[in-house]
Write a protein that holds these residues in place. Structure first.
Motif, PDB file in Angstrom:
ATOM      1  N   LEU A   1       3.306  10.224  -9.418  1.00 17.43           N
ATOM      2  CA  LEU A   1       2.577  10.701 -10.557  1.00 17.43           C
ATOM      3  C   LEU A   1       2.184  11.746 -10.726  1.00 17.43           C
ATOM      4  N   GLY A   2       1.696  12.459  -9.640  1.00 20.80           N
ATOM      5  CA  GLY A   2       1.161  13.519  -9.600  1.00 20.80           C
ATOM      6  C   GLY A   2       2.257  14.865 -10.147  1.00 20.80           C
ATOM      7  N   VAL A   3       3.458  14.476  -9.548  1.00 17.09           N
ATOM      8  CA  VAL A   3       4.417  15.310  -9.766  1.00 17.09           C
ATOM      9  C   VAL A   3       4.976  15.404 -11.302  1.00 17.09           C
ATOM     10  N   VAL A   4       4.978  14.055 -11.867  1.00 17.36           N
ATOM     11  CA  VAL A   4       5.121  14.113 -13.470  1.00 17.36           C
ATOM     12  C   VAL A   4       4.051  14.661 -14.259  1.00 17.36           C
ATOM     13  N   TYR A   5       3.003  14.399 -13.941  1.00 15.85           N
ATOM     14  CA  TYR A   5       1.730  14.877 -14.539  1.00 15.85           C
ATOM     15  C   TYR A   5       2.003  16.567 -14.633  1.00 15.85           C
ATOM     16  N   ARG A   6       2.353  17.289 -13.486  1.00 17.18           N
ATOM     17  CA  ARG A   6       2.726  18.569 -13.589  1.00 17.18           C
ATOM     18  C   ARG A   6       3.718  18.918 -14.543  1.00 17.18           C
ATOM     19  N   ARG A   7       4.736  18.409 -14.467  1.00 16.70           N
ATOM     20  CA  ARG A   7       6.028  18.693 -15.154  1.00 16.70           C
ATOM     21  C   ARG A   7       5.581  18.504 -16.668  1.00 16.70           C
ATOM     22  N   LEU A   8       4.592  17.495 -17.250  1.00 19.71           N
ATOM     23  CA  LEU A   8       4.114  17.325 -18.377  1.00 19.71           C
ATOM     24  C   LEU A   8       2.998  18.376 -18.798  1.00 19.71           C
ATOM     25  N   HIS A   9       2.631  19.316 -17.634  1.00 21.74           N
ATOM     26  CA  HIS A   9       1.545  20.227 -17.929  1.00 21.74           C
ATOM     27  C   HIS A   9       0.190  19.740 -17.979  1.00 21.74           C
ATOM     28  N   ARG A  10      -0.119  18.440 -17.375  1.00 23.20           N
ATOM     29  CA  ARG A  10      -1.377  17.785 -17.435  1.00 23.20           C
ATOM     30  C   ARG A  10      -1.979  17.872 -15.987  1.00 23.20           C
TER      31      ARG A  10
ATOM     32  N   GLU B   1      -4.903  18.986 -14.779  1.00 26.19           N
ATOM     33  CA  GLU B   1      -6.180  18.276 -14.281  1.00 26.19           C
ATOM     34  C   GLU B   1      -5.797  16.696 -13.707  1.00 26.19           C
ATOM     35  N   GLU B   2      -4.937  15.972 -14.328  1.00 27.32           N
ATOM     36  CA  GLU B   2      -4.513  14.889 -14.216  1.00 27.32           C
ATOM     37  C   GLU B   2      -3.718  14.741 -12.917  1.00 27.32           C
ATOM     38  N   ALA B   3      -2.711  15.735 -12.734  1.00 32.23           N
ATOM     39  CA  ALA B   3      -2.206  15.997 -11.669  1.00 32.23           C
ATOM     40  C   ALA B   3      -2.855  16.314 -10.430  1.00 32.23           C
ATOM     41  N   GLN B   4      -3.940  16.926 -10.573  1.00 30.42           N
ATOM     42  CA  GLN B   4      -4.902  17.247  -9.424  1.00 30.42           C
ATOM     43  C   GLN B   4      -5.457  16.135  -8.941  1.00 30.42           C
ATOM     44  N   ARG B   5      -5.919  15.284  -9.780  1.00 31.07           N
ATOM     45  CA  ARG B   5      -6.650  13.893  -9.530  1.00 31.07           C
ATOM     46  C   ARG B   5      -5.620  12.968  -8.942  1.00 31.07           C
ATOM     47  N   ALA B   6      -4.493  12.948  -9.479  1.00 32.07           N
ATOM     48  CA  ALA B   6      -3.468  12.105  -8.651  1.00 32.07           C
ATOM     49  C   ALA B   6      -2.907  12.391  -7.407  1.00 32.07           C
ATOM     50  N   MET B   7      -2.925  13.777  -7.009  1.00 35.96           N
ATOM     51  CA  MET B   7      -2.430  14.068  -5.844  1.00 35.96           C
ATOM     52  C   MET B   7      -3.639  14.094  -4.841  1.00 35.96           C
ATOM     53  N   ALA B   8      -4.796  14.267  -5.359  1.00 39.10           N
ATOM     54  CA  ALA B   8      -6.046  13.930  -4.599  1.00 39.10           C
ATOM     55  C   ALA B   8      -6.306  12.364  -4.014  1.00 39.10           C
ATOM     56  N   THR B   9      -5.798  11.634  -5.056  1.00 43.40           N
ATOM     57  CA  THR B   9      -5.868  10.300  -4.639  1.00 43.40           C
ATOM     58  C   THR B   9      -4.785   9.711  -3.801  1.00 43.40           C
TER      59      THR B   9
ATOM     60  N   PRO C   1       0.896  -1.194   0.213  1.00 38.32           N
ATOM     61  CA  PRO C   1       0.026  -0.019   0.137  1.00 38.32           C
ATOM     62  C   PRO C   1       0.891   1.347  -0.021  1.00 38.32           C
ATOM     63  N   GLU C   2       1.972   1.157   0.688  1.00 37.99           N
ATOM     64  CA  GLU C   2       2.865   2.549   0.644  1.00 37.99           C
ATOM     65  C   GLU C   2       3.474   2.776  -0.444  1.00 37.99           C
ATOM     66  N   VAL C   3       3.641   1.599  -1.287  1.00 39.96           N
ATOM     67  CA  VAL C   3       4.241   1.971  -2.843  1.00 39.96           C
ATOM     68  C   VAL C   3       3.252   2.719  -3.612  1.00 39.96           C
ATOM     69  N   VAL C   4       2.175   1.969  -3.631  1.00 40.07           N
ATOM     70  CA  VAL C   4       0.981   2.454  -4.282  1.00 40.07           C
ATOM     71  C   VAL C   4       0.667   3.780  -3.794  1.00 40.07           C
ATOM     72  N   GLU C   5       0.738   3.980  -2.912  1.00 36.81           N
ATOM     73  CA  GLU C   5       0.649   5.512  -2.149  1.00 36.81           C
ATOM     74  C   GLU C   5       1.562   6.677  -2.834  1.00 36.81           C
ATOM     75  N   GLN C   6       2.764   6.115  -2.824  1.00 34.84           N
ATOM     76  CA  GLN C   6       3.715   7.077  -3.388  1.00 34.84           C
ATOM     77  C   GLN C   6       3.917   7.029  -4.804  1.00 34.84           C
ATOM     78  N   SER C   7       3.462   6.204  -5.419  1.00 36.53           N
ATOM     79  CA  SER C   7       3.332   6.152  -6.980  1.00 36.53           C
ATOM     80  C   SER C   7       2.256   7.128  -7.560  1.00 36.53           C
ATOM     81  N   TRP C   8       1.263   7.369  -6.563  1.00 40.21           N
ATOM     82  CA  TRP C   8       0.222   8.331  -7.041  1.00 40.21           C
ATOM     83  C   TRP C   8       0.861   9.815  -6.850  1.00 40.21           C
ATOM     84  N   TYR C   9       1.583   9.900  -5.898  1.00 36.42           N
ATOM     85  CA  TYR C   9       2.287  11.131  -5.450  1.00 36.42           C
ATOM     86  C   TYR C   9       3.471  11.480  -6.591  1.00 36.42           C
TER      87      TYR C   9
END
Length: 407
Positions: free
Chosen positions: A351-360, A362-370, A341-349
């Motif tokens: 992923l949120g960082v990567v989406y921001r770098r990619l200027h995505r 809305e997806e970054a916000q959903r990833a961080m919310a998850t 579970p900790e790895v899944v949690e960190q994967s979402w975090y």
């Protein structure tokens, strides 16, 4: 397939279990009733309906009357046995099943239920003989193999129990009772095997390895390291020991010692996939994305699907600035089977960082919310566990109530 109840209840078999088997007989209703006089047939029908309604007293009286009216009708004796077994009258149940088998030796289920009745009476040898007969006649019936394993466990023969329960699990892989008893059998086999190891040679490197693994599973990593070092002292070139030691050093945050252990493992066993993979993970943790990616990908070529490989490759690609590739790995990491579970949690975090770098965004916000949702659930679960622990501690330390004054 007949549903077997948990045998941890030493009382009556579950009614659904008995009724499920009865349903098999009712499907044959007309051919069976044709064997009897009309009055006996009507009694049998009414008794069957009473049993389906759960009215065991009426059902028992009815099947007993049907058996008297048509003594050669095996199914009447069999159903009477089912009722008596459900009522906990196991001596009477076994007598009825024996009569049914005398009339129809291959009556499906009769030997199984006879064996269960004997089991409830603690007549284990008789139970074994009856259930072995059932499993031999109906080798595709998972319940027969399960009960054979249960009886073997009760006889103190876990190896034979495990063999029977393995067969049951192949036939019914998702049956919870089978899985439970199978786990018990294999656990007992393991305990016996390890106990024998200690008797044969308590100073063997294998004994130290077992102790180290037990400490590691209990998160006693310092003790695990000490046992692995003792094992390595006795068997310095044994493949696997240095890799396991390195994992424990990594858990303790001792990076240099972990790296040295993994490298030593590769000297002893150059094709050690785990040592190569863990060296790669260690490199990623030390911010060396290129080395980490190279080692992890090399390990995956030899053994695809290594646990958390997508997460670690995603982190490596992030370090290298390959955000699109990182996103693909991290997306898979959020749904990877068997992940912590900790790895899944960190994967979402991440992923949120990567989406921001990619200027995505809305997806970054959903990833961080998850990520935040999973983090909150984890914190809530930890608080509940802490409260349960505190309640348990308080109950253990509470003074004993005064003795009753009643006689």
């Amino acid at each position: 397939m007949v549903k077997i109840p948990s045998t941890e209840r030493r009382g009556n078999p579950d009614a659904k279990f008995v009724f499920a088997f009865l349903a098999m007989l009712l499907c044959l209703g007309e051919p069976l009733c044709a064997q009897m006089a009309s009055d006996a047939s009507e009694i049998f029908r009414q008794a069957s309906e009473a049993m389906q309604r759960g009215n065991l007293n009426v059902a028992g009286d009815g099947f007993e009357a049907a058996a008297k009216a048509a003594p050669a009708f095996a199914e009447a004796h069999f159903n009477l046995g089912l009722v008596r077994e459900e009522q906990g009258r196991f001596d009477e149940a076994s007598a009825s099943f024996q009569k049914a088998l005398a009339l129809k030796p291959r009556l499906h289920g009769a030997n199984l239920f006879l064996g269960i009745a004997y089991f409830r009476l603690d007549r284990l040898d008789n139970a074994l003989a009856a259930i072995q007969e059932e499993s031999a006649s109906y080798s595709k019936d998972a319940p027969a193999w399960m009960w054979l394993g249960v009886v073997r466990l009760a006889q103190g023969k876990p190896e034979e129990a495990a063999e029977a329960l393995d067969k049951a699990a192949k036939l019914a892989p998702d049956d919870l009772d089978i899985l439970y008893h199978r786990g018990r059998a294999h656990l007992q086999v393991s305990k016996n095997s390890y106990g024998r190891m200690f008797k044969v040679d308590s100073h063997s490197w294998r004994v130290h390895q077992v102790l180290a693994q037990a400490n590691a599973e209990a998160d006693r990593h310092t003790d695990a390291v000490a046992e692995y070092l003792a094992a390595i002292k006795l068997a310095p070139s044994q493949p696997g020991l240095h890799e396991e030691l390195g994992s424990e050093y990594r858990s303790l945050g001792k990076v240099q010692e972990a790296e040295e252990s993994f490298l030593r493992e590769l000297e002893i066993a150059p094709y050690s996939v785990l040592a190569k993979y863990e060296l790669g993970v260690l490199a990623v943790e030390q911010s060396d994305g290129a080395k980490g990616k190279e080692l992890i990908e090399a390990a995956l070529k030899e053994k695809p699907g290594l646990l958390h490989s997508d997460y670690n490759l995603g982190r490596a690609e992030m370090l290298l600035g390959n955000d699109a590739a990182a996103a693909r790995h991290l997306e898979r990491a959020t749904t990877a089977a068997g992940s912590d579970p900790e790895v899944v949690e960190q994967s979402w975090y991440q992923l949120g960082v990567v989406y921001r770098r990619l200027h995505r965004m809305e997806e970054a916000q959903r990833a961080m919310a998850t990520f935040q949702k999973l983090k909150d659930l984890d914190a809530e679960s930890s608080q509940k566990a802490l409260k349960r622990y505190q309640v348990q501690q308080n109950s253990n330390s509470a003074p004993a109530p005064p003795a009753s004054q009643n006689p």
